[in-house]
Design a protein around this motif. Structure first.
Motif, mmCIF file in Angstrom:
data_model
loop_
_atom_site.group_PDB
_atom_site.id
_atom_site.type_symbol
_atom_site.label_atom_id
_atom_site.label_comp_id
_atom_site.label_asym_id
_atom_site.label_seq_id
_atom_site.Cartn_x
_atom_site.Cartn_y
_atom_site.Cartn_z
ATOM 1 N N UNK A 1 1.122 -4.657 -4.725
ATOM 2 C CA UNK A 1 0.360 -2.843 -4.648
ATOM 3 C C UNK A 1 1.669 -1.765 -4.587
ATOM 4 N N UNK A 2 2.466 -0.873 -5.693
ATOM 5 C CA UNK A 2 3.130 -0.365 -4.663
ATOM 6 C C UNK A 2 3.880 -0.737 -5.160
ATOM 7 N N UNK A 3 4.560 -1.514 -6.106
ATOM 8 C CA UNK A 3 6.268 -2.500 -5.371
ATOM 9 C C UNK A 3 6.676 -1.217 -5.940
ATOM 10 N N UNK B 1 0.866 -1.354 -0.186
ATOM 11 C CA UNK B 1 0.107 0.136 0.221
ATOM 12 C C UNK B 1 1.078 1.076 -0.236
ATOM 13 N N UNK B 2 0.296 2.413 0.399
ATOM 14 C CA UNK B 2 1.295 3.542 0.532
ATOM 15 C C UNK B 2 0.256 4.471 1.194
ATOM 16 N N UNK B 3 0.914 5.218 1.972
ATOM 17 C CA UNK B 3 0.531 6.336 3.147
ATOM 18 C C UNK B 3 0.600 7.570 2.456
ATOM 19 N N UNK B 4 0.824 7.633 0.791
ATOM 20 C CA UNK B 4 1.766 9.080 0.776
ATOM 21 C C UNK B 4 2.054 8.931 -0.177
ATOM 22 N N UNK B 5 2.854 10.103 -0.604
ATOM 23 C CA UNK B 5 4.020 9.906 -2.366
ATOM 24 C C UNK B 5 5.261 9.711 -0.876
ATOM 25 N N UNK C 1 4.308 -3.291 -10.089
ATOM 26 C CA UNK C 1 3.840 -2.583 -10.695
ATOM 27 C C UNK C 1 4.390 -1.111 -10.129
ATOM 28 N N UNK C 2 4.342 -0.376 -11.171
ATOM 29 C CA UNK C 2 4.894 1.186 -10.388
ATOM 30 C C UNK C 2 4.510 1.665 -8.872
ATOM 31 N N UNK C 3 5.175 2.487 -8.485
ATOM 32 C CA UNK C 3 5.350 2.710 -7.111
ATOM 33 C C UNK C 3 3.490 3.849 -6.691
ATOM 34 N N UNK C 4 2.639 4.082 -7.358
ATOM 35 C CA UNK C 4 1.468 4.901 -7.685
ATOM 36 C C UNK C 4 0.144 3.183 -7.943
ATOM 37 N N UNK C 5 0.554 2.128 -8.506
ATOM 38 C CA UNK C 5 -0.158 1.293 -9.119
ATOM 39 C C UNK C 5 -0.878 -0.290 -8.010
#
Length: 169
Positions: free
Chosen positions: A62-64, A22-26, A82-86
């Motif tokens: 995800x976000x790998x 997942x992502x907590x933000x950029x 995937x990209x950092x935003x996918x």
């Protein structure tokens, strides 16, 4: 340690992650391990402390792609789903085990097939594009990318060319 010798700076290290991410933000991506989100920087700090000569990393979560900048160097090949935003998605195929149908992440499905020389359904898979009877990390990654049908953008880094000499039998 079960009498398994510790890695040294003469060893090759292979790591494959396929849990959730997942992502907590950029720039704040994470991998979900054992019920806990581990940030990309925490993962890299711990992982980069492991001694090795060369390493190959495949990441399905995800976000790998957000892990590439902190793990890449001249002794590492890294390929991500995937990209950092996918997000990463199921695809490629399913597998039935004990009457239950399982979906594979598309990235993993083709990496597994290339490593095993066959997909879970028994169809042959040949990722050895230069036909030298050894499949390299780069060949596995390229095998997957050529078959990718999902809306995700695989990422890689091969700064020192390790991807061509890190082989799987």
């Amino acid at each position: 340690t079960n009498h398994i010798p510790a890695l040294t700076n003469r060893d090759s290290l292979f790591v494959w992650t396929f849990d959730h991410g997942g992502s907590w933000g950029p720039g704040q991506d994470y991998i979900y391990l054992s019920g806990i989100g581990m940030s990309v920087t925490d993962f890299a700090t711990r992982f980069n402390a492991i001694p090795y000569a060369t390493r190959s990393i495949f990441m399905q979560q995800c976000f790998s792609g957000g892990f590439v900048p902190v793990l890449q160097n001249t002794t590492t090949f890294i390929g991500t789903a995937c990209s950092a935003t996918e997000e990463a998605y199921p695809g490629g195929g399913t597998e039935t085990y004990m009457g239950k149908v399982y979906n594979h992440g598309e990235f993993n499905y083709y990496i597994i097939g290339g490593m095993a020389h066959a997909f879970p359904n028994g169809v042959a898979a040949d990722a050895d594009s230069n036909h030298n009877h050894q499949t390299s990390s780069l060949e596995l990654y390229q095998f997957q990318v050529a078959r990718n049908t999902i809306s995700e953008t695989p990422q890689s880094a091969n700064l020192g060319g390790i991807g061509t000499s890190f082989w799987f039998k």
